[in-house]
Motif scaffolding. Sequence first.
Motif, PDB file in Angstrom:
ATOM      1  N   VAL A   1      53.690 -25.692  90.809  1.00 53.71           N
ATOM      2  CA  VAL A   1      53.699 -24.226  90.917  1.00 53.71           C
ATOM      3  C   VAL A   1      55.135 -23.740  90.773  1.00 53.71           C
ATOM      4  O   VAL A   1      56.044 -24.294  91.388  1.00 53.71           O
ATOM      5  N   SER A   2      55.331 -22.722  89.965  1.00 51.51           N
ATOM      6  CA  SER A   2      56.644 -22.072  89.818  1.00 51.51           C
ATOM      7  C   SER A   2      57.772 -23.068  89.593  1.00 51.51           C
ATOM      8  O   SER A   2      58.825 -22.983  90.236  1.00 51.51           O
ATOM      9  N   GLY A   3      57.559 -24.038  88.733  1.00 50.53           N
ATOM     10  CA  GLY A   3      58.600 -25.012  88.416  1.00 50.53           C
ATOM     11  C   GLY A   3      58.726 -26.152  89.403  1.00 50.53           C
ATOM     12  O   GLY A   3      59.544 -27.046  89.214  1.00 50.53           O
ATOM     13  N   MET A   4      57.955 -26.143  90.496  1.00 48.72           N
ATOM     14  CA  MET A   4      58.000 -27.237  91.466  1.00 48.72           C
ATOM     15  C   MET A   4      57.232 -28.429  90.914  1.00 48.72           C
ATOM     16  O   MET A   4      56.082 -28.296  90.502  1.00 48.72           O
ATOM     17  N   ILE A   5      57.871 -29.584  90.901  1.00 52.96           N
ATOM     18  CA  ILE A   5      57.207 -30.821  90.498  1.00 52.96           C
ATOM     19  C   ILE A   5      56.563 -31.387  91.762  1.00 52.96           C
ATOM     20  O   ILE A   5      57.251 -31.719  92.726  1.00 52.96           O
ATOM     21  N   ALA A   6      55.226 -31.484  91.769  1.00 49.77           N
ATOM     22  CA  ALA A   6      54.486 -31.812  92.990  1.00 49.77           C
ATOM     23  C   ALA A   6      54.125 -33.294  93.090  1.00 49.77           C
ATOM     24  O   ALA A   6      53.765 -33.932  92.101  1.00 49.77           O
ATOM     25  N   PHE A   7      54.205 -33.790  94.317  1.00 51.80           N
ATOM     26  CA  PHE A   7      53.787 -35.143  94.671  1.00 51.80           C
ATOM     27  C   PHE A   7      52.938 -35.042  95.937  1.00 51.80           C
ATOM     28  O   PHE A   7      53.181 -34.183  96.784  1.00 51.80           O
ATOM     29  N   VAL A   8      51.969 -35.929  96.069  1.00 55.95           N
ATOM     30  CA  VAL A   8      51.159 -35.976  97.281  1.00 55.95           C
ATOM     31  C   VAL A   8      51.335 -37.350  97.923  1.00 55.95           C
ATOM     32  O   VAL A   8      51.167 -38.379  97.278  1.00 55.95           O
ATOM     33  N   ALA A   9      51.698 -37.334  99.207  1.00 55.41           N
ATOM     34  CA  ALA A   9      51.774 -38.563  99.996  1.00 55.41           C
ATOM     35  C   ALA A   9      50.482 -38.663 100.797  1.00 55.41           C
ATOM     36  O   ALA A   9      50.094 -37.714 101.480  1.00 55.41           O
ATOM     37  N   ARG A  10      49.800 -39.796 100.671  1.00 53.80           N
ATOM     38  CA  ARG A  10      48.575 -40.041 101.445  1.00 53.80           C
ATOM     39  C   ARG A  10      48.882 -41.111 102.483  1.00 53.80           C
ATOM     40  O   ARG A  10      49.385 -42.175 102.155  1.00 53.80           O
ATOM     41  N   ILE A  11      48.569 -40.803 103.742  1.00 51.34           N
ATOM     42  CA  ILE A  11      48.840 -41.720 104.848  1.00 51.34           C
ATOM     43  C   ILE A  11      47.544 -41.978 105.599  1.00 51.34           C
ATOM     44  O   ILE A  11      46.877 -41.036 106.037  1.00 51.34           O
ATOM     45  N   HIS A  12      47.192 -43.253 105.728  1.00 52.94           N
ATOM     46  CA  HIS A  12      45.989 -43.621 106.470  1.00 52.94           C
ATOM     47  C   HIS A  12      46.301 -43.531 107.955  1.00 52.94           C
ATOM     48  O   HIS A  12      47.242 -44.150 108.445  1.00 52.94           O
ATOM     49  N   VAL A  13      45.527 -42.723 108.685  1.00 56.14           N
ATOM     50  CA  VAL A  13      45.779 -42.521 110.109  1.00 56.14           C
ATOM     51  C   VAL A  13      44.748 -43.218 110.993  1.00 56.14           C
ATOM     52  O   VAL A  13      44.769 -43.070 112.205  1.00 56.14           O
ATOM     53  N   GLY A  14      43.864 -43.990 110.382  1.00 49.65           N
ATOM     54  CA  GLY A  14      42.878 -44.746 111.138  1.00 49.65           C
ATOM     55  C   GLY A  14      41.489 -44.147 111.046  1.00 49.65           C
ATOM     56  O   GLY A  14      41.319 -42.980 110.699  1.00 49.65           O
ATOM     57  N   GLY A  15      40.517 -44.969 111.336  1.00 47.66           N
ATOM     58  CA  GLY A  15      39.133 -44.511 111.343  1.00 47.66           C
ATOM     59  C   GLY A  15      38.655 -43.991 109.999  1.00 47.66           C
ATOM     60  O   GLY A  15      37.796 -43.115 109.940  1.00 47.66           O
ATOM     61  N   GLY A  16      39.245 -44.494 108.923  1.00 50.73           N
ATOM     62  CA  GLY A  16      38.847 -44.051 107.596  1.00 50.73           C
ATOM     63  C   GLY A  16      39.381 -42.673 107.219  1.00 50.73           C
ATOM     64  O   GLY A  16      39.000 -42.113 106.209  1.00 50.73           O
ATOM     65  N   GLN A  17      40.262 -42.129 108.051  1.00 56.77           N
ATOM     66  CA  GLN A  17      40.812 -40.797 107.787  1.00 56.77           C
ATOM     67  C   GLN A  17      42.196 -40.895 107.167  1.00 56.77           C
ATOM     68  O   GLN A  17      42.977 -41.783 107.484  1.00 56.77           O
ATOM     69  N   TRP A  18      42.471 -39.960 106.261  1.00 53.56           N
ATOM     70  CA  TRP A  18      43.754 -39.879 105.568  1.00 53.56           C
ATOM     71  C   TRP A  18      44.352 -38.496 105.757  1.00 53.56           C
ATOM     72  O   TRP A  18      43.634 -37.509 105.850  1.00 53.56           O
ATOM     73  N   VAL A  19      45.674 -38.427 105.804  1.00 56.03           N
ATOM     74  CA  VAL A  19      46.401 -37.161 105.809  1.00 56.03           C
ATOM     75  C   VAL A  19      47.103 -37.070 104.466  1.00 56.03           C
ATOM     76  O   VAL A  19      47.700 -38.050 104.009  1.00 56.03           O
ATOM     77  N   GLU A  20      47.023 -35.922 103.826  1.00 56.33           N
ATOM     78  CA  GLU A  20      47.717 -35.709 102.562  1.00 56.33           C
ATOM     79  C   GLU A  20      48.799 -34.660 102.766  1.00 56.33           C
ATOM     80  O   GLU A  20      48.537 -33.582 103.299  1.00 56.33           O
ATOM     81  N   LEU A  21      50.023 -34.995 102.347  1.00 55.52           N
ATOM     82  CA  LEU A  21      51.172 -34.098 102.479  1.00 55.52           C
ATOM     83  C   LEU A  21      51.706 -33.791 101.086  1.00 55.52           C
ATOM     84  O   LEU A  21      51.925 -34.696 100.285  1.00 55.52           O
ATOM     85  N   LEU A  22      51.943 -32.528 100.812  1.00 53.92           N
ATOM     86  CA  LEU A  22      52.461 -32.095  99.519  1.00 53.92           C
ATOM     87  C   LEU A  22      53.984 -31.999  99.596  1.00 53.92           C
ATOM     88  O   LEU A  22      54.527 -31.378 100.510  1.00 53.92           O
ATOM     89  N   TYR A  23      54.669 -32.648  98.642  1.00 55.43           N
ATOM     90  CA  TYR A  23      56.118 -32.634  98.577  1.00 55.43           C
ATOM     91  C   TYR A  23      56.576 -32.263  97.177  1.00 55.43           C
ATOM     92  O   TYR A  23      55.916 -32.598  96.197  1.00 55.43           O
ATOM     93  N   SER A  24      57.738 -31.634  97.099  1.00 60.92           N
ATOM     94  CA  SER A  24      58.379 -31.398  95.810  1.00 60.92           C
ATOM     95  C   SER A  24      59.280 -32.604  95.504  1.00 60.92           C
ATOM     96  O   SER A  24      59.555 -33.435  96.383  1.00 60.92           O
TER      97      SER A  24
END
Length: 61
Positions: free
Chosen positions: A19-42
């Motif tokens: 978005v608006s020239g931002m080059i996007a990356f997503v970090a996926r972190i397994h937090v247990g119990g089959g659940q993942w957290v996704e964090l958006l970073y430039s």
Amino acid sequence: MSIKDSGGFNVRRRPDLDVSGMIAFVARIHVGGGQWVELLYSKSDLQEIRRVIGQALQENQ
């Protein structure tokens, strides 16, 4: 068990989220119990994280 061994962490380039020239990356972190957290970073966010981690590693040598 480490994050590296468990496969519980990865970072991927996501051009569909750029978005608006931002080059996007997503970090996926397994937090247990089959659940993942996704964090958006430039690209600049990841460069800053790399710098901070580099400093922390040098301080503990």
